[in-house]
Design an enzyme around this catalytic site. Structure first.
Site, PDB file in Angstrom:
ATOM      1  N   HIS A  56      -6.041  24.039   5.855  1.00  0.00           N
ATOM      2  CA  HIS A  56      -5.385  25.199   6.443  1.00  0.00           C
ATOM      3  C   HIS A  56      -5.103  26.290   5.538  1.00  0.00           C
ATOM      4  CE1 HIS A  56      -2.417  27.621   8.548  1.00  0.00           C
ATOM      5  NE2 HIS A  56      -1.774  27.658   7.338  1.00  0.00           N
TER       6      HIS A  56
ATOM      7  N   ASP B 219     -14.928  29.896 -15.105  1.00  0.00           N
ATOM      8  CA  ASP B 219     -13.984  30.215 -16.123  1.00  0.00           C
ATOM      9  C   ASP B 219     -14.251  29.698 -17.650  1.00  0.00           C
ATOM     10  OD1 ASP B 219     -11.698  31.143 -17.746  1.00  0.00           O
ATOM     11  OD2 ASP B 219     -10.416  30.261 -16.210  1.00  0.00           O
TER      12      ASP B 219
ATOM     13  N   CYS C 221      -4.421  23.238  12.725  1.00  0.00           N
ATOM     14  CA  CYS C 221      -3.713  24.207  13.647  1.00  0.00           C
ATOM     15  C   CYS C 221      -4.216  23.894  15.150  1.00  0.00           C
ATOM     16  CB  CYS C 221      -3.985  25.546  13.365  1.00  0.00           C
ATOM     17  SG  CYS C 221      -2.693  26.156  11.667  1.00  0.00           S
TER      18      CYS C 221
ATOM     19  N   CYS D  92      -8.059  26.694  12.013  1.00  0.00           N
ATOM     20  CA  CYS D  92      -8.435  25.812  11.172  1.00  0.00           C
ATOM     21  C   CYS D  92      -8.199  24.330  11.855  1.00  0.00           C
ATOM     22  CB  CYS D  92      -7.555  25.867   9.963  1.00  0.00           C
ATOM     23  SG  CYS D  92      -6.159  24.996   9.894  1.00  0.00           S
TER      24      CYS D  92
ATOM     25  N   CYS E  91      -3.922  30.621  13.858  1.00  0.00           N
ATOM     26  CA  CYS E  91      -5.120  30.106  12.910  1.00  0.00           C
ATOM     27  C   CYS E  91      -5.962  29.145  13.693  1.00  0.00           C
ATOM     28  CB  CYS E  91      -4.369  29.445  12.028  1.00  0.00           C
ATOM     29  SG  CYS E  91      -5.214  28.460  10.638  1.00  0.00           S
TER      30      CYS E  91
ATOM     31  N   ASP F 150      -8.998  34.581  -7.685  1.00  0.00           N
ATOM     32  CA  ASP F 150      -9.046  33.105  -7.363  1.00  0.00           C
ATOM     33  C   ASP F 150      -7.542  32.574  -7.866  1.00  0.00           C
ATOM     34  OD1 ASP F 150      -8.836  31.434 -10.438  1.00  0.00           O
ATOM     35  OD2 ASP F 150      -9.215  33.642 -10.904  1.00  0.00           O
TER      36      ASP F 150
END
Length: 404
Positions: free
Chosen positions: A335, A92, A309, A306, A304, A266
């Site tokens: 997560h 940015d 999880c 991840c 999920c 983003d």
């Protein structure tokens, strides 16, 4: 290859499936970029970020020019080496952060003079200086310096702000050093006004950029207005370049914007929310601090994959936040980023398969379901239901206000 490449692989309605090619690898779109403002995605290692499926990170000119300085990053091998991330990076320009420091900056045609929120030192940021800093950082995708039009703004204010940004866009393009695998994006401004957005798109197209961002949204106008602006802006934009909606957003924002032809996103939301105990799941959001989770062995999201999880229950995650253990924010951040990448993967596949509306509609319906029903606490005192509770409010620090 001069600049960056973009291949449009499939479309379904206005939704687009594409691929961006840079000197540090490819980005499958639609894509979500985790925010690594100060050369780090908070609470995550770069290996962990990559494991979620992220293919590009966002860094920030404002923060890095102040600390450790762009010159220091360049001396240490550039941002990729500095933060141990060998995939693409977008930076940015710093404009949003500088404009948010309303009491610490003055603006002119030349650029912006501002006081650092860290130590009060004075700095001058011009389009040319922003491009120079991003070059030293070795950013694959450089953003033009622009004035982020505030909301609300009158049509006259939006027009004046947009035209200043267009003049800065020309100066940014003139200052940019073209090389293979590196690109420059222009930023469409104009507030909520169709005529101003159309003028901005035309001006940027005339200058010519490797990609085009849509700025000045997700600043308080609400989702309905944001989608309305996209509805009249996106059809005006060139088809053979990536489109990037800056600072967006919630899962429903991502789905709606992909439906309207956006390729890149983003937002600090998944990481900031993870640090404060909010988890994004397929059925909406969860506040893991709530007492209803204290005795719950189930994962945040049964669908999920991840680490949070796969390996931990809600009761443990609740405990970590109540005990102020740093592992809690780390796991929820992991997560949330994993879930956001799941959303993008699902949309990419749906566009390729030609059933985007069916899949997107099902995702949106599920987001409105709400959390699964709470279980009964086996050791709770009879007659005293657990309090749900809310995390305490706290004032955001000046750094958090600029951490976008």
């Amino acid at each position: 290859m001069t600049g960056i490449g973009f291949d449009l692989l499939a479309t379904d309605g206005r939704a687009r499936r594409g691929r961006v090619t840079t000197a540090h690898g490819t980005i499958e779109t639609p894509a979500f970029m985790p925010v690594g403002t100060a050369a780090t995605v908070k609470a995550m290692t770069t290996d962990a970020v990559a494991s979620t499926g992220a293919e590009i990170l966002l860094g920030n000119t404002y923060h890095l020019m102040l600390r450790p300085t762009a010159e220091r990053v360049a001396q240490l091998g550039g941002l990729h080496r500095f933060m141990n991330w060998d995939k693409p990076i977008l930076t940015d320009s710093g404009g949003f952060q500088v404009m948010s420091l309303s009491d610490l900056r003055t603006m002119s045609e030349e650029g912006v003079t501002f006081k650092s929120h860290l130590d009060g030192s004075r700095h001058h940021l011009t389009p040319e200086r922003s491009i120079q800093i991003q070059h030293m950082l070795d950013s694959n995708i450089t953003m033009c310096l622009d004035e982020c039009t505030p909301f609300p703004a009158t049509e006259a204010q939006a027009e004046s702000s947009m035209r200043l940004s267009m003049r800065w866009a020309r100066r940014s393009k003139d200052a940019f050093v073209e090389r293979p695998g590196y690109g420059l994006f222009g930023i469409v401004q104009g507030g909520i006004y169709p005529e101003q957005r159309a003028e901005s798109v035309a001006a940027l197209t005339d200058i010519g950029f490797d990609g085009y961002a849509i700025g000045g949204l997700a600043v308080g106008e609400g989702q309905e207005t944001m989608f309305r602006v996209l509805d009249f802006t996106e059809p005006l934009m060139v088809k053979d370049r990536p489109r990037y909606l800056m600072g967006v957003g919630r899962p429903s924002d991502l789905i709606g914007a992909v439906r309207r032809g956006v390729d890149m996103f983003d937002c600090v939301m998944p990481t900031r929310s993870g640090r404060t105990g909010q988890a994004f799941v397929r059925s909406g959001t969860i506040n893991i601090r709530n007492a209803r989770h204290a005795h719950d062995e189930r994962p945040l999201d049964a669908d999920c994959g991840c680490p949070a999880c796969r390996s931990y229950g809600r009761g443990y995650l609740h405990h970590l936040f109540k005990a102020d253990e740093m592992l809690g924010p780390m796991l929820l951040t992991w997560h949330n980023l994993h879930y956001y990448q799941d959303v993008m993967r699902t949309m990419r596949q749906a566009i390729a398969d030609g059933n985007f509306e069916e899949v997107a509609g099902a995702m949106e319906a599920r987001l409105n379901e709400g959390d699964i029903e709470a279980t009964v606490d086996p050791i709770a005192k009879p007659g005293k239901p657990p309090k749900q509770g809310r995390p305490p409010k706290k004032e955001r620090t000046e750094q958090e206000k600029t951490d976008e």
